[in-house]
Design a protein around this motif. Structure first.
Motif, PDB file in Angstrom:
ATOM      1  N   GLY A  21       0.822  -1.204   0.000  1.00  0.00           N
ATOM      2  CA  GLY A  21       0.000   0.000   0.000  1.00  0.00           C
ATOM      3  C   GLY A  21       0.854   1.251   0.000  1.00  0.00           C
ATOM      4  O   GLY A  21       1.930   1.291  -0.602  1.00  0.00           O
ATOM      5  N   ARG A  22       0.401   2.264   0.724  1.00  0.00           N
ATOM      6  CA  ARG A  22       1.076   3.555   0.654  1.00  0.00           C
ATOM      7  C   ARG A  22       2.493   3.509   1.213  1.00  0.00           C
ATOM      8  O   ARG A  22       3.434   3.998   0.581  1.00  0.00           O
ATOM      9  CB  ARG A  22       0.226   4.603   1.378  1.00  0.00           C
ATOM     10  CG  ARG A  22      -1.042   4.941   0.595  1.00  0.00           C
ATOM     11  CD  ARG A  22      -1.950   5.841   1.391  1.00  0.00           C
ATOM     12  NE  ARG A  22      -3.044   6.346   0.573  1.00  0.00           N
ATOM     13  CZ  ARG A  22      -4.016   7.123   1.021  1.00  0.00           C
ATOM     14  NH1 ARG A  22      -4.038   7.474   2.301  1.00  0.00           N
ATOM     15  NH2 ARG A  22      -4.977   7.542   0.213  1.00  0.00           N
ATOM     16  N   ILE A  23       2.664   2.938   2.404  1.00  0.00           N
ATOM     17  CA  ILE A  23       4.013   2.824   2.953  1.00  0.00           C
ATOM     18  C   ILE A  23       4.820   1.787   2.175  1.00  0.00           C
ATOM     19  O   ILE A  23       5.966   2.020   1.794  1.00  0.00           O
ATOM     20  CB  ILE A  23       3.976   2.472   4.448  1.00  0.00           C
ATOM     21  CG1 ILE A  23       3.540   3.685   5.267  1.00  0.00           C
ATOM     22  CG2 ILE A  23       5.334   1.975   4.937  1.00  0.00           C
ATOM     23  CD1 ILE A  23       4.550   4.820   5.300  1.00  0.00           C
ATOM     24  N   GLY A  24       4.219   0.615   1.923  1.00  0.00           N
ATOM     25  CA  GLY A  24       4.928  -0.431   1.194  1.00  0.00           C
ATOM     26  C   GLY A  24       5.375   0.025  -0.179  1.00  0.00           C
ATOM     27  O   GLY A  24       6.521  -0.206  -0.592  1.00  0.00           O
ATOM     28  N   GLY A  25       4.477   0.691  -0.893  1.00  0.00           N
ATOM     29  CA  GLY A  25       4.822   1.178  -2.224  1.00  0.00           C
ATOM     30  C   GLY A  25       5.911   2.238  -2.192  1.00  0.00           C
ATOM     31  O   GLY A  25       6.779   2.279  -3.063  1.00  0.00           O
ATOM     32  N   THR A  26       5.875   3.080  -1.159  1.00  0.00           N
ATOM     33  CA  THR A  26       6.898   4.113  -1.023  1.00  0.00           C
ATOM     34  C   THR A  26       8.252   3.507  -0.696  1.00  0.00           C
ATOM     35  O   THR A  26       9.282   3.884  -1.273  1.00  0.00           O
ATOM     36  CB  THR A  26       6.492   5.126   0.055  1.00  0.00           C
ATOM     37  OG1 THR A  26       5.230   5.705  -0.286  1.00  0.00           O
ATOM     38  CG2 THR A  26       7.528   6.235   0.180  1.00  0.00           C
ATOM     39  N   THR A  80       3.944  -4.760   5.991  1.00  0.00           N
ATOM     40  CA  THR A  80       3.258  -3.473   5.989  1.00  0.00           C
ATOM     41  C   THR A  80       1.788  -3.678   5.634  1.00  0.00           C
ATOM     42  O   THR A  80       1.304  -3.240   4.601  1.00  0.00           O
ATOM     43  CB  THR A  80       3.986  -2.474   5.061  1.00  0.00           C
ATOM     44  OG1 THR A  80       3.296  -1.239   5.040  1.00  0.00           O
ATOM     45  CG2 THR A  80       4.172  -3.036   3.665  1.00  0.00           C
ATOM     46  N   THR A  81       1.123  -4.413   6.529  1.00  0.00           N
ATOM     47  CA  THR A  81      -0.287  -4.746   6.389  1.00  0.00           C
ATOM     48  C   THR A  81      -1.073  -4.061   7.498  1.00  0.00           C
ATOM     49  O   THR A  81      -0.486  -3.601   8.485  1.00  0.00           O
ATOM     50  CB  THR A  81      -0.502  -6.262   6.512  1.00  0.00           C
ATOM     51  OG1 THR A  81      -0.151  -6.665   7.861  1.00  0.00           O
ATOM     52  CG2 THR A  81       0.353  -7.031   5.524  1.00  0.00           C
ATOM     53  N   PRO A  82      -2.403  -3.998   7.402  1.00  0.00           N
ATOM     54  CA  PRO A  82      -3.170  -3.600   8.578  1.00  0.00           C
ATOM     55  C   PRO A  82      -2.857  -4.550   9.729  1.00  0.00           C
ATOM     56  O   PRO A  82      -2.737  -5.765   9.529  1.00  0.00           O
ATOM     57  CB  PRO A  82      -4.622  -3.737   8.112  1.00  0.00           C
ATOM     58  CG  PRO A  82      -4.563  -3.611   6.622  1.00  0.00           C
ATOM     59  CD  PRO A  82      -3.262  -4.248   6.227  1.00  0.00           C
ATOM     60  N   PHE A  83      -2.740  -4.012  10.932  1.00  0.00           N
ATOM     61  CA  PHE A  83      -2.329  -4.847  12.053  1.00  0.00           C
ATOM     62  C   PHE A  83      -3.294  -6.009  12.285  1.00  0.00           C
ATOM     63  O   PHE A  83      -2.872  -7.103  12.681  1.00  0.00           O
ATOM     64  CB  PHE A  83      -2.216  -4.001  13.330  1.00  0.00           C
ATOM     65  CG  PHE A  83      -1.894  -4.816  14.545  1.00  0.00           C
ATOM     66  CD1 PHE A  83      -0.664  -5.456  14.655  1.00  0.00           C
ATOM     67  CD2 PHE A  83      -2.818  -4.985  15.567  1.00  0.00           C
ATOM     68  CE1 PHE A  83      -0.362  -6.236  15.766  1.00  0.00           C
ATOM     69  CE2 PHE A  83      -2.525  -5.750  16.675  1.00  0.00           C
ATOM     70  CZ  PHE A  83      -1.304  -6.384  16.784  1.00  0.00           C
ATOM     71  N   ARG A  84      -4.564  -5.811  12.009  1.00  0.00           N
ATOM     72  CA  ARG A  84      -5.563  -6.840  12.323  1.00  0.00           C
ATOM     73  C   ARG A  84      -5.298  -8.161  11.604  1.00  0.00           C
ATOM     74  O   ARG A  84      -5.808  -9.203  12.012  1.00  0.00           O
ATOM     75  CB  ARG A  84      -6.970  -6.348  11.978  1.00  0.00           C
ATOM     76  CG  ARG A  84      -7.224  -6.121  10.496  1.00  0.00           C
ATOM     77  CD  ARG A  84      -8.645  -5.675  10.210  1.00  0.00           C
ATOM     78  NE  ARG A  84      -8.875  -5.490   8.788  1.00  0.00           N
ATOM     79  CZ  ARG A  84      -8.626  -4.356   8.135  1.00  0.00           C
ATOM     80  NH1 ARG A  84      -8.139  -3.307   8.795  1.00  0.00           N
ATOM     81  NH2 ARG A  84      -8.836  -4.260   6.834  1.00  0.00           N
ATOM     82  N   VAL A  85      -4.512  -8.143  10.535  1.00  0.00           N
ATOM     83  CA  VAL A  85      -4.253  -9.377   9.782  1.00  0.00           C
ATOM     84  C   VAL A  85      -2.823  -9.882   9.986  1.00  0.00           C
ATOM     85  O   VAL A  85      -2.335 -10.678   9.191  1.00  0.00           O
ATOM     86  CB  VAL A  85      -4.548  -9.187   8.274  1.00  0.00           C
ATOM     87  CG1 VAL A  85      -6.015  -8.844   8.054  1.00  0.00           C
ATOM     88  CG2 VAL A  85      -3.646  -8.123   7.647  1.00  0.00           C
ATOM     89  N   PHE A  93       3.433   8.738   4.514  1.00  0.00           N
ATOM     90  CA  PHE A  93       4.107   8.236   3.315  1.00  0.00           C
ATOM     91  C   PHE A  93       4.624   9.317   2.368  1.00  0.00           C
ATOM     92  O   PHE A  93       5.713   9.154   1.794  1.00  0.00           O
ATOM     93  CB  PHE A  93       3.218   7.213   2.580  1.00  0.00           C
ATOM     94  CG  PHE A  93       2.049   7.792   1.851  1.00  0.00           C
ATOM     95  CD1 PHE A  93       2.102   8.053   0.489  1.00  0.00           C
ATOM     96  CD2 PHE A  93       0.860   8.067   2.514  1.00  0.00           C
ATOM     97  CE1 PHE A  93       1.023   8.586  -0.191  1.00  0.00           C
ATOM     98  CE2 PHE A  93      -0.235   8.596   1.841  1.00  0.00           C
ATOM     99  CZ  PHE A  93      -0.156   8.866   0.492  1.00  0.00           C
ATOM    100  N   PRO A  94       3.917  10.464   2.172  1.00  0.00           N
ATOM    101  CA  PRO A  94       4.529  11.489   1.307  1.00  0.00           C
ATOM    102  C   PRO A  94       5.809  12.076   1.909  1.00  0.00           C
ATOM    103  O   PRO A  94       6.715  12.471   1.178  1.00  0.00           O
ATOM    104  CB  PRO A  94       3.439  12.558   1.195  1.00  0.00           C
ATOM    105  CG  PRO A  94       2.175  11.891   1.599  1.00  0.00           C
ATOM    106  CD  PRO A  94       2.581  10.886   2.626  1.00  0.00           C
ATOM    107  N   HIS A  95       5.871  12.127   3.233  1.00  0.00           N
ATOM    108  CA  HIS A  95       7.083  12.624   3.887  1.00  0.00           C
ATOM    109  C   HIS A  95       8.215  11.618   3.756  1.00  0.00           C
ATOM    110  O   HIS A  95       9.376  12.003   3.549  1.00  0.00           O
ATOM    111  CB  HIS A  95       6.789  12.926   5.358  1.00  0.00           C
ATOM    112  CG  HIS A  95       5.724  13.957   5.551  1.00  0.00           C
ATOM    113  ND1 HIS A  95       5.071  14.152   6.748  1.00  0.00           N
ATOM    114  CD2 HIS A  95       5.167  14.850   4.678  1.00  0.00           C
ATOM    115  CE1 HIS A  95       4.184  15.114   6.614  1.00  0.00           C
ATOM    116  NE2 HIS A  95       4.219  15.557   5.365  1.00  0.00           N
ATOM    117  N   LEU A  96       7.889  10.334   3.851  1.00  0.00           N
ATOM    118  CA  LEU A  96       8.892   9.294   3.637  1.00  0.00           C
ATOM    119  C   LEU A  96       9.484   9.404   2.238  1.00  0.00           C
ATOM    120  O   LEU A  96      10.691   9.249   2.044  1.00  0.00           O
ATOM    121  CB  LEU A  96       8.258   7.919   3.842  1.00  0.00           C
ATOM    122  CG  LEU A  96       9.150   6.697   3.619  1.00  0.00           C
ATOM    123  CD1 LEU A  96      10.315   6.675   4.590  1.00  0.00           C
ATOM    124  CD2 LEU A  96       8.331   5.413   3.736  1.00  0.00           C
ATOM    125  N   ALA A  97       8.645   9.687   1.264  1.00  0.00           N
ATOM    126  CA  ALA A  97       9.113   9.812  -0.118  1.00  0.00           C
ATOM    127  C   ALA A  97       9.972  11.054  -0.326  1.00  0.00           C
ATOM    128  O   ALA A  97      10.897  11.039  -1.150  1.00  0.00           O
ATOM    129  CB  ALA A  97       7.909   9.855  -1.063  1.00  0.00           C
TER     130      ALA A  97
END
Length: 225
Positions: free
Chosen positions: A10-15, A67-72, A132-136
């Motif tokens: 997702g957003r973090i993983g893709g970044t 980097t998944t939702p914690f619930r899974v 995630f935009p800040h990470l990028a």
């Protein structure tokens, strides 16, 4: 390390994948919906990226990001991660994940639960405090005056050394805050979460702003339960 596996894209993983590719690493991406759903992201990342199942990404990665939702988190394949360093980006949210009393009362952190599930792996908490935009936007060369730092926590010293080397490759310094039991200091709502990397508050409405090791260490130390 030559290959980064990602369980969740997702957003973090893709970044993180983009930063890794830009740093010259191979990346193997996965998600819960199947490799075919990652075709556009893989095409955007280029020849160093490919899509796979979660188990295949876990097997392929010299280092693996969960980097998944914690619930899974219990769905993360444990066997192919045996002996590997696993970077855990997850955050607990009771409304989304369901109430977990152990976390609510401070008995355990969510990353300690991830470590329990991945008992044969070496879990390091990282990437959960930055938008995630800040990470990028914030990677800088080693030694740059405006280089930002990311906090990490983990129970294995060697694993944290590997994580720090990876962050350096991506363009970040590291602040080691101790074992996973201390990772509550990085949970949503703490001073280290989001705000240090933004030019204003709320952090998600503002551009990135560098935060070095001193600023991150100070933010971590301000955390209270």
């Amino acid at each position: 390390m030559t290959t980064l596996g990602l369980i969740g894209s997702g957003r973090i993983g893709g970044t993180v994948a983009r930063l890794a590719v830009d740093a010259g690493l191979e990346v193997v991406l996965s998600n819960s919906r199947g490799p075919e759903t990652l075709a556009d992201l893989v095409a955007d990342l280029g020849s160093r990226a490919r899509a796979a199942t979660a188990a295949e990404a876990a097997e392929a990665g010299d280092l693996v990001v969960v980097t998944t939702p914690f619930r899974v988190y219990r769905d993360v394949p444990a066997a192919p991660l045996s002996g590997k360093v696993v970077l855990d980006t997850t955050n607990y949210n009771a409304e989304r994940d369901g109430t977990i009393q152990e976390i609510e009362d401070g008995t355990v952190t969510n990353s300690e639960l991830v470590q329990r599930h991945l008992s044969a792996s070496k879990v390091v908490k990282v990437f959960n405090t930055i938008f995630f935009p800040h990470l990028a936007a914030l990677p800088r060369p080693a030694g740059a005056a405006d280089r930002s730092a990311l906090p990490i926590a983990g129970d294995d010293t060697t694993a944290k050394t590997s994580a720090a080397a990876f962050l350096d490759t991506l363009g970040f310094d590291t602040v080691d805050i101790g074992p996973l039991a201390e990772s509550w200091r990085l949970h949503p709502g703490t001073p280290a979460y989001g705000t240090p990397y933004a030019a204003g508050t709320p952090f998600w409405e503002h551009d990135a702003s560098p935060a070095g090791t001193a600023a991150i260490r100070a933010a971590v130390e301000k955390a209270t339960r």
